[in-house]
Design a protein around this motif. Structure first.
Motif, mmCIF file in Angstrom:
data_model
loop_
_atom_site.group_PDB
_atom_site.id
_atom_site.type_symbol
_atom_site.label_atom_id
_atom_site.label_comp_id
_atom_site.label_asym_id
_atom_site.label_seq_id
_atom_site.Cartn_x
_atom_site.Cartn_y
_atom_site.Cartn_z
ATOM 1 N N LYS A 159 1.392 12.969 -1.000
ATOM 2 C CA LYS A 159 0.262 12.117 -0.635
ATOM 3 C C LYS A 159 0.645 10.651 -0.813
ATOM 4 O O LYS A 159 1.726 10.326 -1.321
ATOM 5 C CB LYS A 159 -0.976 12.446 -1.497
ATOM 6 C CG LYS A 159 -1.527 13.848 -1.294
ATOM 7 C CD LYS A 159 -2.786 14.094 -2.106
ATOM 8 C CE LYS A 159 -3.957 13.280 -1.605
ATOM 9 N NZ LYS A 159 -5.216 13.638 -2.312
ATOM 10 N N ARG A 160 -0.277 9.799 -0.434
ATOM 11 C CA ARG A 160 -0.050 8.363 -0.521
ATOM 12 C C ARG A 160 -0.140 7.872 -1.958
ATOM 13 O O ARG A 160 -1.009 8.288 -2.722
ATOM 14 C CB ARG A 160 -1.089 7.632 0.321
ATOM 15 C CG ARG A 160 -0.939 6.115 0.324
ATOM 16 C CD ARG A 160 -2.062 5.468 1.103
ATOM 17 N NE ARG A 160 -1.831 4.045 1.300
ATOM 18 C CZ ARG A 160 -2.672 3.234 1.931
ATOM 19 N NH1 ARG A 160 -3.818 3.729 2.420
ATOM 20 N NH2 ARG A 160 -2.401 1.951 2.084
ATOM 21 N N HIS A 218 -0.600 4.172 -3.282
ATOM 22 C CA HIS A 218 -0.876 2.845 -2.720
ATOM 23 C C HIS A 218 0.129 1.800 -3.213
ATOM 24 O O HIS A 218 0.384 1.680 -4.400
ATOM 25 C CB HIS A 218 -2.294 2.412 -3.075
ATOM 26 C CG HIS A 218 -3.339 3.061 -2.227
ATOM 27 N ND1 HIS A 218 -3.895 2.454 -1.123
ATOM 28 C CD2 HIS A 218 -3.912 4.288 -2.294
ATOM 29 C CE1 HIS A 218 -4.769 3.268 -0.557
ATOM 30 N NE2 HIS A 218 -4.806 4.393 -1.258
ATOM 31 N N ASP A 250 3.165 5.237 1.968
ATOM 32 C CA ASP A 250 2.451 3.971 2.080
ATOM 33 C C ASP A 250 3.090 3.085 3.148
ATOM 34 O O ASP A 250 2.388 2.415 3.913
ATOM 35 C CB ASP A 250 2.447 3.250 0.734
ATOM 36 C CG ASP A 250 1.543 2.033 0.730
ATOM 37 O OD1 ASP A 250 0.311 2.220 0.674
ATOM 38 O OD2 ASP A 250 2.062 0.900 0.819
ATOM 39 N N GLY A 305 -8.479 3.729 3.325
ATOM 40 C CA GLY A 305 -8.807 5.000 2.682
ATOM 41 C C GLY A 305 -10.279 5.325 2.776
ATOM 42 O O GLY A 305 -10.836 5.996 1.893
ATOM 43 N N THR A 320 -12.391 11.451 2.592
ATOM 44 C CA THR A 320 -11.817 10.166 2.991
ATOM 45 C C THR A 320 -10.373 10.375 3.438
ATOM 46 O O THR A 320 -9.769 11.419 3.168
ATOM 47 C CB THR A 320 -11.837 9.161 1.833
ATOM 48 O OG1 THR A 320 -10.859 9.571 0.850
ATOM 49 C CG2 THR A 320 -13.213 9.087 1.182
ATOM 50 N N ASN A 330 -7.943 8.938 2.139
ATOM 51 C CA ASN A 330 -7.153 9.023 0.901
ATOM 52 C C ASN A 330 -7.094 10.445 0.356
ATOM 53 O O ASN A 330 -6.192 10.778 -0.426
ATOM 54 C CB ASN A 330 -7.747 8.112 -0.172
ATOM 55 C CG ASN A 330 -7.275 6.683 -0.037
ATOM 56 O OD1 ASN A 330 -6.308 6.403 0.673
ATOM 57 N ND2 ASN A 330 -7.963 5.763 -0.705
#
Length: 382
Positions: free
Chosen positions: A12-13, A15, A21, A54, A80, A82
Motif C-alpha cells: 500500500k501507499r 505517504h 507514492d 486519499g 477511500t 487510501n
C-alpha cells in the motif's frame, strides 16, 4: 519465513516515500496529462486529485462491464483511495479513465496512439535483432528469443523512466535464470498440447513475444500457442487483440527485411491452422489475482504443457501484490494459484519472492531502487 496461514499485508501507499507514492504523485499525473485532450470535463482530474489526497471513492464514475466489476465496485462503498492496496488503486485508476472516456459505450481508446507509436518505434531494432536470429535454429533459437522477450519487457509506457541499460549483460542483470530448465520441461512434454502466454505490453515487447512464439511453433511442431491479451485498454501500453493484428500486419510489410516478413507469414499460417490463438478473457481486465480467476480459465491454464507470464502486473497477480519477504518460497507466496508458470519479468515494482538474501544484497549494493528501477530481471518458475 512467512507462514502459509499468516499472509503479509498487501503493498500500500506510504505517504511521502516509496515507489507507490511516487506512482501516485508523479506517474499517474503524467499519464493523465498525456491523454487529457481526449477527455471531456474535469471528472478524470477530480478522480486523480482524490487519489492523491486519499479522499472517498466516487463509485458512480465507474462503468460496470462485468458481474465481477459490479460486485467489486459495490464493495468500495464508503472506502477511500487510501484504503486500497496499490494493485487495486492502479487498476481502478485505469478503469476510471476507460469509464470516463467512454470506452465501454463508444469504444474510445485513449491509449491507442501510444501503443501504435510504440510499435512504430520498435520495428527498426526488431529487424536488426531478427536478422541476427536467422543464423540460429532449434533450442539455440528458442533460447535467444526468450532472452529477447524478457528484456523487451523493459519497454513500458506507464513508466516515466525507461531503462536503457545494456540488455546483453545477462549474467549481471538476471537474478534468477531458469530458462534452460523451462525449455527442458517443454522438451519433455512436447507432445500435443497448449502453451499459454499471458502477455504484457504492446510495441517492443509484443514484437519480441511474437518472435518467441514463432520459435516455439518451429521447435515444437505439434503444440499450439495461445496468447492472452487484455480485453480493453489498461496500464497505458498493455496489448489488446488489435495490437497483435497490427503487429502481424507490420511484420508482413514488404519494405521490411525478409527475415521479419517470414516470421509474419509463419504466424499467419499458424493462426489459419489453429496452431496460434489470440484470446482476451475479461478476467485480465478485472482486478483479480491468479488465485481468483474464473474456474474455467484457471483449469485451462493448469491443464497446459506450459505457461509463460510476462511482466510486473502478472507477477503481482501471482503473489497477490503482498509485502512478502523476498526470500519467501514461491510455493507459499503463490498458494491457491491453480497453475504453474515461468515469469519473464524486468523488475519495475516492489513485489518479489523466492530471492536468496545473497542475491538481493548484491542487487541492493548496485542500486538503492533495484526492485523498481527496470534494470534487473528474472526468468523464474512460479
Amino acid at each position: 519465513m512467512t507462514p502459509l496461514n499468516n499472509h503479509p499485508q498487501p503493498i500500500k501507499r506510504s505517504h511521502g516515500q516509496g515507489f507507490v507514492d511516487y506512482t501516485i504523485t508523479r506517474r499517474l499525473p503524467k499519464i493523465l496529462a498525456n491523454i487529457e485532450d481526449q477527455l471531456k470535463g474535469q471528472t478524470a482530474q477530480t478522480m486523480l486529485q482524490a487519489i492523491i489526497i486519499g479522499s472517498p471513492i466516487d463509485t458512480t464514475i465507474f462503468t460496470r462491464p462485468t458481474d465481477y466489476w459490479h460486485n467489486y465496485l459495490d464493495q468500495l462503498t464508503n472506502l477511500t483511495w487510501n484504503d486500497l492496496s496499490f494493485f487495486d488503486l492502479e487498476f481502478l485508476f485505469y478503469h476510471g479513465l476507460n469509464s470516463i472516456a467512454g470506452y465501454f459505450d463508444a469504444g474510445v481508446d485513449v491509449f491507442l496512439q501510444t501503443r501504435q507509436r510504440a510499435l512504430t518505434e520498435a520495428i527498426p531494432d526488431l529487424c536488426k535483432g531478427v536478422e541476427k536470429l536467422s543464423r540460429l535454429s532449434g533450442i539455440d533459437l528458442l533460447s535467444a528469443t526468450i532472452r529477447g522477450a524478457l528484456f523487451a519487457n523493459e519497454a513500458d509506457y506507464s513508466q516515466l523512466i525507461t531503462s536503457r541499460s545494456d540488455s546483453t549483460l545477462w549474467n549481471d542483470r538476471v537474478l534468477i535464470d531458469e530458462s534452460t530448465a523451462f525449455i527442458t520441461c517443454l522438451e519433455q512434454h512436447s507432445g500435443q498440447g497448449d502453451i499459454h502466454i499471458i502477455a504484457d505490453n504492446a510495441g517492443h515487447e509484443l514484437c519480441w513475444d511474437l518472435v518467441m512464439v514463432d520459435a516455439l511453433l518451429r521447435v515444437f511442431n505439434t503444440i499450439r500457442v495461445i496468447i492472452h491479451v487484455k480485453p480493453w485498454p489498461m496500464f497505458v501500453s498493455d496489448a489488446l487483440s488489435l495490437d497483435v493484428e497490427e503487429t502481424l500486419n507490420r511484420f508482413m510489410n514488404k519494405n521490411l527485411s525478409e527475415s521479419i516478413c517470414l516470421v509474419g507469414q509463419r504466424l499467419r499460417t499458424a493462426i489459419d491452422r489453429d496452431r496460434l490463438q489470440i484470446q482476451a478473457e475479461v478476467d485480465w481486465g478485472e482486478p483479480r489475482h491468479f488465485n481468483a480467476l474464473d474456474k474455467t480459465l484457471g483449469n485451462t491454464l493448469s491443464n497446459s504443457i506450459g505457461v509463460i507470464s510476462k511482466g510486473d502486473l502478472n507477477y503481482r497477480r501471482f503473489v497477490q501484490d503482498r509485502q512478502w519477504p523476498m526470500d519467501t518460497p514461491v510455493e507459499i507466496a503463490t498458494s491457491g494459484v491453480p497453475f504453474k508458470a515461468v515469469a519473464l519479468r524486468v523488475l519495475k515494482s516492489d513485489a518479489l519472492v523466492g530471492i536468496d538474501p545473497s542475491i538481493s544484497a548484491t542487487a541492493a549494493a548496485t542500486f538503492d531502487d533495484w526492485r523498481t528501477r527496470g534494470y534487473f530481471a528474472v526468468v523464474q518458475p512460479l
